[in-house]
Design a protein around this motif. Structure first.
Motif, PDB file in Angstrom:
ATOM      1  N   MET A   1       0.933  -1.168   0.131  1.00 43.20           N
ATOM      2  CA  MET A   1       0.245  -0.041  -0.030  1.00 43.20           C
ATOM      3  C   MET A   1       0.823   1.303  -0.060  1.00 43.20           C
ATOM      4  O   MET A   1       0.595   2.196  -0.653  1.00 43.20           O
ATOM      5  CB  MET A   1      -1.038   0.021   1.408  1.00 43.20           C
ATOM      6  CG  MET A   1      -2.101  -1.040   1.072  1.00 43.20           C
ATOM      7  SD  MET A   1      -3.443  -0.799   2.420  1.00 43.20           S
ATOM      8  CE  MET A   1      -2.585  -1.012   3.886  1.00 43.20           C
ATOM      9  N   LEU A   2       1.904   1.359   0.853  1.00 43.90           N
ATOM     10  CA  LEU A   2       2.892   2.563   0.718  1.00 43.90           C
ATOM     11  C   LEU A   2       3.691   2.720  -0.612  1.00 43.90           C
ATOM     12  O   LEU A   2       3.760   3.810  -0.797  1.00 43.90           O
ATOM     13  CB  LEU A   2       3.735   2.238   1.779  1.00 43.90           C
ATOM     14  CG  LEU A   2       3.395   2.479   3.518  1.00 43.90           C
ATOM     15  CD1 LEU A   2       4.561   2.040   4.393  1.00 43.90           C
ATOM     16  CD2 LEU A   2       2.842   3.762   3.550  1.00 43.90           C
ATOM     17  N   HIS A   3       3.911   1.567  -1.289  1.00 47.88           N
ATOM     18  CA  HIS A   3       4.529   1.882  -2.606  1.00 47.88           C
ATOM     19  C   HIS A   3       3.395   2.335  -3.468  1.00 47.88           C
ATOM     20  O   HIS A   3       3.799   3.295  -4.256  1.00 47.88           O
ATOM     21  CB  HIS A   3       5.127   0.366  -3.120  1.00 47.88           C
ATOM     22  CG  HIS A   3       5.745   0.318  -4.179  1.00 47.88           C
ATOM     23  ND1 HIS A   3       6.682   1.171  -4.410  1.00 47.88           N
ATOM     24  CD2 HIS A   3       5.540  -0.266  -5.373  1.00 47.88           C
ATOM     25  CE1 HIS A   3       7.460   0.822  -5.499  1.00 47.88           C
ATOM     26  NE2 HIS A   3       6.675  -0.019  -6.200  1.00 47.88           N
ATOM     27  N   VAL A   4       1.989   1.841  -3.465  1.00 48.15           N
ATOM     28  CA  VAL A   4       1.252   2.464  -4.371  1.00 48.15           C
ATOM     29  C   VAL A   4       0.905   3.992  -3.990  1.00 48.15           C
ATOM     30  O   VAL A   4       0.765   4.882  -4.875  1.00 48.15           O
ATOM     31  CB  VAL A   4      -0.133   1.604  -4.502  1.00 48.15           C
ATOM     32  CG1 VAL A   4      -1.250   2.274  -5.369  1.00 48.15           C
ATOM     33  CG2 VAL A   4       0.259   0.144  -5.208  1.00 48.15           C
ATOM     34  N   PHE A   5       0.711   4.142  -2.757  1.00 48.60           N
ATOM     35  CA  PHE A   5       0.663   5.682  -2.313  1.00 48.60           C
ATOM     36  C   PHE A   5       1.584   6.393  -2.583  1.00 48.60           C
ATOM     37  O   PHE A   5       1.556   7.770  -3.070  1.00 48.60           O
ATOM     38  CB  PHE A   5       0.598   5.256  -0.732  1.00 48.60           C
ATOM     39  CG  PHE A   5       0.382   6.764   0.064  1.00 48.60           C
ATOM     40  CD1 PHE A   5      -1.037   7.517  -0.002  1.00 48.60           C
ATOM     41  CD2 PHE A   5       1.245   7.442   0.659  1.00 48.60           C
ATOM     42  CE1 PHE A   5      -1.121   8.669   0.790  1.00 48.60           C
ATOM     43  CE2 PHE A   5       1.176   8.559   1.358  1.00 48.60           C
ATOM     44  CZ  PHE A   5      -0.016   9.423   1.084  1.00 48.60           C
ATOM     45  N   SER A   6       2.704   5.977  -2.480  1.00 46.91           N
ATOM     46  CA  SER A   6       3.963   6.803  -2.993  1.00 46.91           C
ATOM     47  C   SER A   6       3.830   7.388  -4.492  1.00 46.91           C
ATOM     48  O   SER A   6       4.239   8.170  -4.861  1.00 46.91           O
ATOM     49  CB  SER A   6       5.252   6.051  -2.688  1.00 46.91           C
ATOM     50  OG  SER A   6       6.253   6.969  -3.273  1.00 46.91           O
ATOM     51  N   ALA A   7       3.545   6.362  -5.349  1.00 46.95           N
ATOM     52  CA  ALA A   7       3.313   6.576  -6.538  1.00 46.95           C
ATOM     53  C   ALA A   7       2.060   7.571  -7.111  1.00 46.95           C
ATOM     54  O   ALA A   7       2.253   8.517  -7.724  1.00 46.95           O
ATOM     55  CB  ALA A   7       3.108   5.000  -7.533  1.00 46.95           C
ATOM     56  N   ILE A   8       1.183   7.546  -6.310  1.00 44.98           N
ATOM     57  CA  ILE A   8       0.019   8.200  -6.647  1.00 44.98           C
ATOM     58  C   ILE A   8       0.092   9.785  -6.194  1.00 44.98           C
ATOM     59  O   ILE A   8      -0.031  10.698  -6.712  1.00 44.98           O
ATOM     60  CB  ILE A   8      -1.273   7.820  -5.943  1.00 44.98           C
ATOM     61  CG1 ILE A   8      -1.573   6.317  -6.339  1.00 44.98           C
ATOM     62  CG2 ILE A   8      -2.542   8.749  -5.925  1.00 44.98           C
ATOM     63  CD1 ILE A   8      -2.863   5.800  -5.766  1.00 44.98           C
ATOM     64  N   MET A   9       0.963   9.740  -5.023  1.00 43.76           N
ATOM     65  CA  MET A   9       1.251  11.060  -4.517  1.00 43.76           C
ATOM     66  C   MET A   9       2.343  11.703  -5.572  1.00 43.76           C
ATOM     67  O   MET A   9       2.328  13.009  -5.972  1.00 43.76           O
ATOM     68  CB  MET A   9       2.071  10.954  -3.054  1.00 43.76           C
ATOM     69  CG  MET A   9       1.226  10.765  -2.032  1.00 43.76           C
ATOM     70  SD  MET A   9      -0.427  11.746  -1.827  1.00 43.76           S
ATOM     71  CE  MET A   9       0.658  13.345  -1.108  1.00 43.76           C
ATOM     72  N   ARG A  34      -8.495  -0.334  -0.117  1.00 41.10           N
ATOM     73  CA  ARG A  34      -7.726  -1.153   0.910  1.00 41.10           C
ATOM     74  C   ARG A  34      -7.013  -0.011   1.857  1.00 41.10           C
ATOM     75  O   ARG A  34      -7.278  -0.149   3.089  1.00 41.10           O
ATOM     76  CB  ARG A  34      -6.680  -2.011   0.529  1.00 41.10           C
ATOM     77  CG  ARG A  34      -7.334  -3.238  -0.098  1.00 41.10           C
ATOM     78  CD  ARG A  34      -6.377  -4.365  -0.716  1.00 41.10           C
ATOM     79  NE  ARG A  34      -5.219  -4.475   0.146  1.00 41.10           N
ATOM     80  CZ  ARG A  34      -3.885  -4.821  -0.305  1.00 41.10           C
ATOM     81  NH1 ARG A  34      -3.482  -4.899  -1.588  1.00 41.10           N
ATOM     82  NH2 ARG A  34      -2.955  -5.013   0.626  1.00 41.10           N
ATOM     83  N   MET A  35      -6.312   1.098   1.202  1.00 39.54           N
ATOM     84  CA  MET A  35      -5.805   2.061   2.043  1.00 39.54           C
ATOM     85  C   MET A  35      -6.870   2.842   2.852  1.00 39.54           C
ATOM     86  O   MET A  35      -6.478   3.105   3.926  1.00 39.54           O
ATOM     87  CB  MET A  35      -5.234   3.140   1.141  1.00 39.54           C
ATOM     88  CG  MET A  35      -3.929   2.684   0.386  1.00 39.54           C
ATOM     89  SD  MET A  35      -3.259   4.116  -0.660  1.00 39.54           S
ATOM     90  CE  MET A  35      -2.383   3.238  -1.873  1.00 39.54           C
ATOM     91  N   ARG A  36      -8.030   3.261   2.159  1.00 38.66           N
ATOM     92  CA  ARG A  36      -8.956   4.049   2.976  1.00 38.66           C
ATOM     93  C   ARG A  36      -9.404   3.112   4.142  1.00 38.66           C
ATOM     94  O   ARG A  36      -9.841   3.816   4.990  1.00 38.66           O
ATOM     95  CB  ARG A  36     -10.072   4.477   1.827  1.00 38.66           C
ATOM     96  CG  ARG A  36      -9.592   5.411   0.625  1.00 38.66           C
ATOM     97  CD  ARG A  36     -10.366   5.306  -0.283  1.00 38.66           C
ATOM     98  NE  ARG A  36     -10.357   6.760  -1.154  1.00 38.66           N
ATOM     99  CZ  ARG A  36     -10.546   6.969  -2.411  1.00 38.66           C
ATOM    100  NH1 ARG A  36     -11.567   5.906  -2.922  1.00 38.66           N
ATOM    101  NH2 ARG A  36     -10.484   7.968  -2.975  1.00 38.66           N
ATOM    102  N   ILE A  37      -9.695   1.902   3.904  1.00 42.35           N
ATOM    103  CA  ILE A  37     -10.289   1.468   5.078  1.00 42.35           C
ATOM    104  C   ILE A  37      -9.162   0.912   6.266  1.00 42.35           C
ATOM    105  O   ILE A  37      -9.197   1.218   7.419  1.00 42.35           O
ATOM    106  CB  ILE A  37     -10.586  -0.217   4.351  1.00 42.35           C
ATOM    107  CG1 ILE A  37     -11.680  -0.297   3.665  1.00 42.35           C
ATOM    108  CG2 ILE A  37     -11.000  -1.090   5.750  1.00 42.35           C
ATOM    109  CD1 ILE A  37     -12.183  -1.595   2.834  1.00 42.35           C
ATOM    110  N   ALA A  38      -7.931   0.702   5.776  1.00 44.42           N
ATOM    111  CA  ALA A  38      -6.872   0.756   6.646  1.00 44.42           C
ATOM    112  C   ALA A  38      -6.475   1.820   7.617  1.00 44.42           C
ATOM    113  O   ALA A  38      -6.284   1.805   8.615  1.00 44.42           O
ATOM    114  CB  ALA A  38      -5.584  -0.022   6.216  1.00 44.42           C
ATOM    115  N   TRP A  39      -6.451   3.066   6.754  1.00 45.93           N
ATOM    116  CA  TRP A  39      -6.178   4.400   7.404  1.00 45.93           C
ATOM    117  C   TRP A  39      -7.053   5.306   7.702  1.00 45.93           C
ATOM    118  O   TRP A  39      -6.951   6.370   8.140  1.00 45.93           O
ATOM    119  CB  TRP A  39      -5.318   4.956   6.329  1.00 45.93           C
ATOM    120  CG  TRP A  39      -3.744   4.236   6.086  1.00 45.93           C
ATOM    121  CD1 TRP A  39      -3.420   3.305   6.987  1.00 45.93           C
ATOM    122  CD2 TRP A  39      -2.747   4.043   4.924  1.00 45.93           C
ATOM    123  NE1 TRP A  39      -2.311   2.775   6.374  1.00 45.93           N
ATOM    124  CE2 TRP A  39      -2.044   3.424   5.226  1.00 45.93           C
ATOM    125  CE3 TRP A  39      -3.117   4.880   3.657  1.00 45.93           C
ATOM    126  CZ2 TRP A  39      -1.038   2.927   4.341  1.00 45.93           C
ATOM    127  CZ3 TRP A  39      -2.001   4.842   2.924  1.00 45.93           C
ATOM    128  CH2 TRP A  39      -1.125   4.003   3.110  1.00 45.93           C
TER     129      TRP A  39
END
Length: 319
Positions: A1-9, A34-39
């Motif tokens: 998730m962090l890897h994908v989050f980094s790419a989107i940012m 999944r990010m939205r649920i987890a965070w």
């Protein structure tokens, strides 16, 4: 998730993030869910084709950006092979520098690293440092003065300034005195959109002003405007080695002394140990300096209708 989050940012887009990661857009969207649920936060809000981070997402990005890059560098420190790499490098660059270095840089990449993609991003002095800090670009090439502990820079070359106008202009073919210079209609290429440049800084220190009649935000528009008007423009000396640019243009020195501008290649300290960054940084430095030397050598040659007039500087005392 962090890897994908980094790419989107970094990309500001789900679609471009998917391309960057080699994933499908639905797959990236599923990870975002999944990010939205987890965070427990929406994280991104659509704005046309772009996405904007929520305040929570921006705060998270500020905390994890550097550690993620350091981790990536540590994992990939021995994996960079230019001929096999499929990496993308994003560089903020002015159109003037683009005209100078992009073609030889691309030619060299296609020979030794054909899988590498090179993406140019518009350059603005006001936002260049933030682009590096936010990891939206890997490098900045240009007039870069915002040095601090988080940024590194490498000097490429300096360029002075000359005065350009169409051949046949009332001021062409002779030295231009200060009064004629101040009374002329000036054209200014400005990335910021402000009708104020290095010449205006010099004049203002002497209590003087000029009329900036026309501005453009792309330097490539300058020669055609000069050829078809009575405008004059103060241009970097390095461009006068381009015979195509100078066709039909008369060049003379300025009646005032304007300090040369230094051009830098800049990057963020997070990339100090990145072997890919180190490799292409060396290539950019070598290509840019070779282009500058070629331009300066060409300036000494006859480029057809290019006329160079040496005028004396106006040495009247500053008030």
């Amino acid at each position: 998730m962090l890897h994908v989050f980094s790419a989107i940012m970094t990309e500001g887009s789900i679609t471009r993030a998917a391309d960057r990661l080699g994933m499908t857009q639905p797959a990236v969207s599923n990870v975002v869910s999944r990010m939205r649920i987890a965070w427990k936060d929406p994280l991104f809000v659509k704005r046309g084709r772009q996405v904007e981070p929520t305040s929570y997402a921006q705060s998270l990005w500020d905390q994890i950006r550097n550690p993620l890059h350091e981790l990536s560098n540590a994992v990939n420190s021995t994996r960079f092979t230019p001929g096999e790499s499929r990496r993308t490098f994003r560089i903020a660059v002015t159109d003037l520098i683009l005209e100078m270095v992009w073609q030889p840089l691309v030619s060299e990449l296609q020979q030794c690293a054909p899988g590498i993609d090179l993406h140019a991003v518009p350059f603005s002095p006001a936002t260049a440092a933030n682009h590096l800090r936010e990891a939206s670009v890997d490098f900045v090439i240009g007039f870069f003065e915002q040095h601090d502990h988080s940024l590194r820079s490498l000097w490429l070359f300096e360029t002075g300034y000359v005065l350009a106008m169409r051949s046949g202009h009332d001021l062409s073919g002779r030295p231009v005195d200060l009064d004629s210079f101040l009374n002329a209609q000036h054209l200014l290429a400005t990335m910021s959109g402000e009708a104020h440049g290095v010449v205006d800084d010099t004049l203002n220190r002497r209590g003087l002003e000029r009329r900036v009649a026309v501005t453009v935000n792309h330097f490539s528009a300058v020669p055609n405007l000069l050829r078809n008007s009575d405008l004059v423009a103060t241009i970097p000396e390095v461009i006068t080695g381009d015979c195509e640019f100078c066709a039909g243009i008369s060049i003379t020195s300025l009646p005032i002394e304007v300090e040369p501008t230094n051009l830098y290649l800049a990057w963020h300290t997070r990339h100090d140990r990145d072997p890919g960054i180190i490799w292409i940084r060396s290539m950019i430095e070598r290509v840019a300096k070779a282009c500058w030397e070629k331009a300066m050598a060409a300036r000494e040659l006859d480029c057809g209708p290019l006329t160079v007039i040496n005028s004396g500087l106006d040495n009247r005392p500053i008030n």
